[in-house]
Design a protein around this motif. Sequence first.
Motif, PDB file in Angstrom:
ATOM      1  N   LEU A  38       0.830  -1.205   0.000  1.00  0.00           N
ATOM      2  CA  LEU A  38       0.000   0.000   0.000  1.00  0.00           C
ATOM      3  C   LEU A  38       0.868   1.260   0.000  1.00  0.00           C
ATOM      4  O   LEU A  38       0.612   2.194  -0.768  1.00  0.00           O
ATOM      5  N   SER A  39       1.907   1.282   0.822  1.00  0.00           N
ATOM      6  CA  SER A  39       2.755   2.478   0.876  1.00  0.00           C
ATOM      7  C   SER A  39       3.465   2.716  -0.451  1.00  0.00           C
ATOM      8  O   SER A  39       3.586   3.865  -0.897  1.00  0.00           O
ATOM      9  N   ARG A  40       3.907   1.658  -1.100  1.00  0.00           N
ATOM     10  CA  ARG A  40       4.577   1.810  -2.399  1.00  0.00           C
ATOM     11  C   ARG A  40       3.607   2.314  -3.469  1.00  0.00           C
ATOM     12  O   ARG A  40       3.943   3.200  -4.254  1.00  0.00           O
ATOM     13  N   MET A  41       2.414   1.746  -3.511  1.00  0.00           N
ATOM     14  CA  MET A  41       1.433   2.180  -4.512  1.00  0.00           C
ATOM     15  C   MET A  41       1.013   3.627  -4.264  1.00  0.00           C
ATOM     16  O   MET A  41       0.910   4.416  -5.204  1.00  0.00           O
ATOM     17  N   CYS A  42       0.774   3.977  -3.006  1.00  0.00           N
ATOM     18  CA  CYS A  42       0.333   5.342  -2.686  1.00  0.00           C
ATOM     19  C   CYS A  42       1.418   6.373  -2.973  1.00  0.00           C
ATOM     20  O   CYS A  42       1.125   7.476  -3.420  1.00  0.00           O
ATOM     21  N   ALA A  43       2.678   6.009  -2.736  1.00  0.00           N
ATOM     22  CA  ALA A  43       3.778   6.929  -3.039  1.00  0.00           C
ATOM     23  C   ALA A  43       3.857   7.190  -4.543  1.00  0.00           C
ATOM     24  O   ALA A  43       4.014   8.337  -4.983  1.00  0.00           O
ATOM     25  N   LYS A  44       3.737   6.132  -5.336  1.00  0.00           N
ATOM     26  CA  LYS A  44       3.785   6.300  -6.793  1.00  0.00           C
ATOM     27  C   LYS A  44       2.567   7.084  -7.271  1.00  0.00           C
ATOM     28  O   LYS A  44       2.677   7.965  -8.131  1.00  0.00           O
ATOM     29  N   GLU A  45       1.404   6.789  -6.703  1.00  0.00           N
ATOM     30  CA  GLU A  45       0.189   7.521  -7.057  1.00  0.00           C
ATOM     31  C   GLU A  45       0.368   9.011  -6.783  1.00  0.00           C
ATOM     32  O   GLU A  45       0.074   9.843  -7.656  1.00  0.00           O
ATOM     33  N   ALA A  46       0.861   9.372  -5.608  1.00  0.00           N
ATOM     34  CA  ALA A  46       1.039  10.786  -5.257  1.00  0.00           C
ATOM     35  C   ALA A  46       1.998  11.475  -6.222  1.00  0.00           C
ATOM     36  O   ALA A  46       1.745  12.602  -6.675  1.00  0.00           O
TER      37      ALA A  46
ATOM     38  N   GLU B 130      -5.868   5.148 -19.791  1.00  0.00           N
ATOM     39  CA  GLU B 130      -5.860   4.328 -18.597  1.00  0.00           C
ATOM     40  C   GLU B 130      -4.553   3.608 -18.395  1.00  0.00           C
ATOM     41  O   GLU B 130      -3.895   3.192 -19.349  1.00  0.00           O
ATOM     42  N   PHE B 131      -4.157   3.468 -17.124  1.00  0.00           N
ATOM     43  CA  PHE B 131      -3.031   2.617 -16.742  1.00  0.00           C
ATOM     44  C   PHE B 131      -3.272   2.199 -15.302  1.00  0.00           C
ATOM     45  O   PHE B 131      -4.163   2.719 -14.640  1.00  0.00           O
ATOM     46  N   CYS B 132      -2.519   1.237 -14.841  1.00  0.00           N
ATOM     47  CA  CYS B 132      -2.695   0.745 -13.468  1.00  0.00           C
ATOM     48  C   CYS B 132      -1.379   0.864 -12.696  1.00  0.00           C
ATOM     49  O   CYS B 132      -0.298   0.731 -13.264  1.00  0.00           O
ATOM     50  N   ILE B 133      -1.509   1.096 -11.407  1.00  0.00           N
ATOM     51  CA  ILE B 133      -0.391   1.001 -10.473  1.00  0.00           C
ATOM     52  C   ILE B 133      -0.701  -0.188  -9.589  1.00  0.00           C
ATOM     53  O   ILE B 133      -1.760  -0.260  -8.981  1.00  0.00           O
ATOM     54  N   GLY B 134       0.197  -1.143  -9.544  1.00  0.00           N
ATOM     55  CA  GLY B 134      -0.020  -2.334  -8.733  1.00  0.00           C
ATOM     56  C   GLY B 134       1.239  -2.771  -8.042  1.00  0.00           C
ATOM     57  O   GLY B 134       2.290  -2.229  -8.211  1.00  0.00           O
TER      58      GLY B 134
END
Length: 147
Positions: A104-112, A143-147
């Motif tokens: 979660l922390s990795r995905m949220c950091a990339k999202e931000a 569209e793209f995904c962060i996973g």
Amino acid sequence: MDEALVLGITCDCADAQVVSRFWARALGWVEAPPPEGWDDWPTFLRDHEVPEEEWGDGAAIRPAAGDGPTISFLKVPEAKTVKNRVHLDVKVSGGRHLDQELRLSRMCAKEADLVAHGATTLREDVVDGHLDHLVMLDPEGNEFCIG
């Protein structure tokens, strides 16, 4: 066939420079060099009689290490009208086998980071009670995904 097949991916867009910079950041890639035999892009474009006002209509990126496919971005006149049938996945979480807080922390950091550079979060997809991936839009709505 004597030569190896070379894979390239091309994305249509309205602003090739904006979209290529976004994806270079998202993937940690760099601007692709000009084709072999040319020292720089302006010389290549001049030699191929591309009018100077069209020089920004295309861009390409590649992995920083130099191996792997390039992704090219080409300006087209028509706007995007439907959902992508193919999209890129930006895999930063490390996989489902890892601790969910770490993922979660990795995905949220990339999202931000990507939101700060023009992306939009479309939705969060949850599997088995845990965030599996984020569905995002790049600056032009692809569209793209962060996973």
